[in-house]
Design a protein around this motif. Structure first.
Motif, short mmCIF file in Angstrom:
data_model
loop_
_atom_site.label_atom_id
_atom_site.label_comp_id
_atom_site.label_asym_id
_atom_site.label_seq_id
_atom_site.Cartn_x
_atom_site.Cartn_y
_atom_site.Cartn_z
N TYR A 27 48.56 86.33 27.84
CA TYR A 27 48.74 86.33 26.50
C TYR A 27 47.32 85.95 25.68
O TYR A 27 46.50 85.03 26.22
CB TYR A 27 49.85 85.41 25.72
N ALA A 29 45.91 85.25 21.49
CA ALA A 29 46.23 84.98 20.31
C ALA A 29 44.76 84.98 19.45
O ALA A 29 44.01 83.91 19.50
CB ALA A 29 47.04 83.61 20.04
N CYS A 79 57.95 79.27 17.48
CA CYS A 79 58.80 80.36 17.97
C CYS A 79 60.31 80.14 17.44
O CYS A 79 60.60 78.92 17.43
CB CYS A 79 58.82 80.48 19.35
N CYS A 80 60.92 81.19 17.30
CA CYS A 80 60.58 82.47 17.33
C CYS A 80 60.92 83.22 15.86
O CYS A 80 61.93 82.78 15.46
CB CYS A 80 61.40 83.21 18.42
N PRO A 84 58.84 90.61 15.20
CA PRO A 84 57.60 90.64 15.72
C PRO A 84 56.08 90.41 14.93
O PRO A 84 56.23 91.27 13.92
CB PRO A 84 57.52 91.90 16.75
N LEU A 85 55.35 89.82 15.15
CA LEU A 85 54.04 89.58 14.50
C LEU A 85 54.25 89.16 13.17
O LEU A 85 53.20 89.56 12.10
CB LEU A 85 53.18 90.96 14.74
N SER A 147 58.21 89.07 23.11
CA SER A 147 58.71 89.97 22.03
C SER A 147 57.76 89.72 20.88
O SER A 147 57.94 90.44 19.75
CB SER A 147 60.23 89.71 21.43
N ASN A 148 56.43 89.10 21.16
CA ASN A 148 55.61 88.86 19.94
C ASN A 148 56.29 87.98 18.63
O ASN A 148 55.94 88.56 17.76
CB ASN A 148 54.82 90.16 19.68
N GLN A 149 57.07 87.30 19.05
CA GLN A 149 57.51 86.46 18.01
C GLN A 149 57.31 84.99 17.89
O GLN A 149 57.77 83.99 17.44
CB GLN A 149 59.08 86.47 18.04
N TYR A 151 53.66 81.90 17.75
CA TYR A 151 52.16 81.85 17.36
C TYR A 151 51.69 80.66 17.61
O TYR A 151 52.48 79.83 17.69
CB TYR A 151 51.97 82.46 15.93
N PHE A 167 49.66 85.30 16.57
CA PHE A 167 50.58 85.76 17.43
C PHE A 167 50.16 85.76 18.88
O PHE A 167 48.90 86.44 19.00
CB PHE A 167 51.39 87.18 16.79
N VAL A 169 50.22 87.80 21.90
CA VAL A 169 50.36 89.28 22.45
C VAL A 169 49.74 89.32 23.88
O VAL A 169 49.06 88.71 24.32
CB VAL A 169 49.74 90.15 21.67
#
Length: 198
Positions: A27, A29, A79-80, A84-85, A147-149, A151, A167, A169
């Motif tokens: 991932y 960020a 999280c979460c 997303p994002l 799930s990109n939730q 950061y 976030f 990713v």
């Protein structure tokens, strides 16, 4: 020149990253003030890298950050989020901050590997809210990151609610030859910039 050295160090750190394995998740960020909620005008930035080994149950972090307006007070993963994002979420990892995260600075680097099976990695409230066990909390965190939730947030004296965030990713790891070209490109840009100033 200082920024060039920082970028070169970051590129070299990425070259040292091991090759991808089937049970390894990567991932990235990209952290900034405009990415905060609410957004701010901080010139601070960072591109953090995370490696999750879902067999060994570890998370390795490489978190460089630069040019913050305030001095660091805390850093952790939230999280979460509902979507997303975007949005905000509670702190999922250790509070008030990751152990030994640089405190009282505007620029720094944090490198550490954590066990995702260790309760101390998580915020106790996150464990309670996600089934009451470390296994359930880990599953919720990994699902949220996928799930990109989730950061990464760095809090400072000037922005107690968070000065820069990004976030997490999915970040596929390029071949070593690609990293080599990146290092050469950054080096060429640095030399070109230096010649322009002189």
């Amino acid at each position: 020149m200082k920024r060039f050295i920082s970028l070169l160090a970051l590129a070299l750190a990425m070259v040292a990253t091991p090759a991808a394995f089937a049970d390894t998740l990567y991932y990235r960020a990209t952290m900034s003030g405009p990415a905060e909620a609410p957004p701010n005008a901080s010139p601070g930035y960072g591109v953090a890298f995370f490696i999750v080994d879902d067999v060994a149950l570890t998370m390795s972090m490489n978190v460089p950050f630069f040019d913050l307006l305030g001095t660091t007070t805390a850093a952790h993963i939230h999280c979460c989020t509902a979507d997303p994002l975007m949005g905000t979420a509670g702190v999922a990892t250790a509070t008030p901050s990751f152990p030994e995260f640089p405190s009282g600075v505007t620029t720094g680097l944090y490198e550490r590997t954590f066990s995702l099976a260790d309760a101390s990695f998580y915020n106790p409230a996150y464990i309670t809210a996600n089934g009451g066990t470390v296994d359930a909390a880990r599953a919720a965190l990994l699902s949220g990151l996928a799930s990109n939730q989730g950061y990464f947030n760095i809090h400072t004296s000037q922005y107690p609610g968070g000065e820069i965030r990004g976030f997490l990713v999915a970040a596929p790891i390029p071949e070593p030859s690609t990293w080599g070209m990146l290092v050469l490109g950054i080096g060429a840009l640095g030399l070109w910039g230096r010649r322009r100033r002189t």
